[in-house]
Structure formats: C-alpha cells, structure tokens
Design a protein around this motif. Structure first.
Motif, PDB file in Angstrom:
ATOM      1  N   CYS A  50      33.535  88.937  43.215  1.00  0.00           N
ATOM      2  CA  CYS A  50      33.011  90.240  42.811  1.00  0.00           C
ATOM      3  C   CYS A  50      31.584  90.410  43.316  1.00  0.00           C
ATOM      4  O   CYS A  50      30.940  89.454  43.740  1.00  0.00           O
ATOM      5  N   ARG A  92      38.121  94.534  47.997  1.00  0.00           N
ATOM      6  CA  ARG A  92      37.637  94.607  46.618  1.00  0.00           C
ATOM      7  C   ARG A  92      37.894  95.986  46.047  1.00  0.00           C
ATOM      8  O   ARG A  92      37.895  96.972  46.771  1.00  0.00           O
ATOM      9  N   SER A 142      37.743  91.549  43.293  1.00  0.00           N
ATOM     10  CA  SER A 142      39.037  91.194  43.873  1.00  0.00           C
ATOM     11  C   SER A 142      39.510  89.934  43.152  1.00  0.00           C
ATOM     12  O   SER A 142      38.819  89.423  42.268  1.00  0.00           O
TER      13      SER A 142
END
Length: 120
Positions: free
Chosen positions: A54, A25, A50
C-alpha cells in the motif's frame, strides 16, 4: 558498478525492482495508524492498496526504507510489512505476507460505498 539495492530488513531488493508492481493498486483513502519497531505511532491515510502492499500519506514524521512497520485500519486486523520507499510524507509498504484478494476488494468496495453515500 553493481546495483547496491535497497535495504529490506535483512534482505535487499534491486533498485529497479521498486518500480515494478505485481498488480494494480486500488484507491482507498482510509485512515490508519502505523507503528514501527520502536513502537512509535503515526497516523496517516492509506491512499491505495493491493494484495502486496500500500501507499500511505503520513500525518507527521516519516519512515525510512527497510523499516519494519505494522499498519492498523479501523475494524481490521493489523498488517505488517517493510517500507520500500519514502518521498516527502508518503511511504510505500510491501506487506510481509500478501493480503487475501477478497479483503482488498472489500476495503475498496466499502470505501466506494462511503464516497457514494457522502455525495448523495
């Protein structure tokens, strides 16, 4: 004993799968509005993102795993998904469909530019 899994709307994910990430992420820190299926609106900050999901720190309340939510960031289309985990005021969301990599890059880059300009 069989793994009970975690409820995901009308499907289940094995408990161990919650720790696995499809990709790293990216830090974000953007304000968002989260709506659940009951049309409840909660403000929060998207801490990282990502293509697949999230992490959001909610300003009030919370959301339980399995709940379907819609996330709206300023200037972006709404994005929907399921709450995968919840701890204190933070929730992890798995998007219903992956976000295009270029959008994630744009969000992360825009945020980095804003932070750079504020630091000047």
């Amino acid at each position: 004993m069989p793994d009970e899994g975690v409820a995901m709307g009308n499907r289940y994910a094995p408990s161990g799968a919650l720790d696995a990430r499809r990709e790293k992420r990216r830090e974000l820190g953007a304000k968002a509005v989260v709506r659940d299926s009951h049309r409840t609106r909660i403000g929060g900050v998207v801490l990282d993102i990502s293509r697949w999901g999230c992490r959001i720190d909610l300003f009030s309340g919370g959301a339980s795993p399995g709940r379907y939510v819609t996330i709206k960031l300023e200037g972006m289309e709404a994005w929907s998904g399921y709450v995968r985990w919840s701890k204190s005021s933070q929730v992890g969301i798995e998007f219903e469909r992956p976000m295009h990599a270029a959008i994630v890059d744009h969000l992360a880059q825009t945020r980095a530019e804003v932070e750079f300009l504020q630091a000047s």
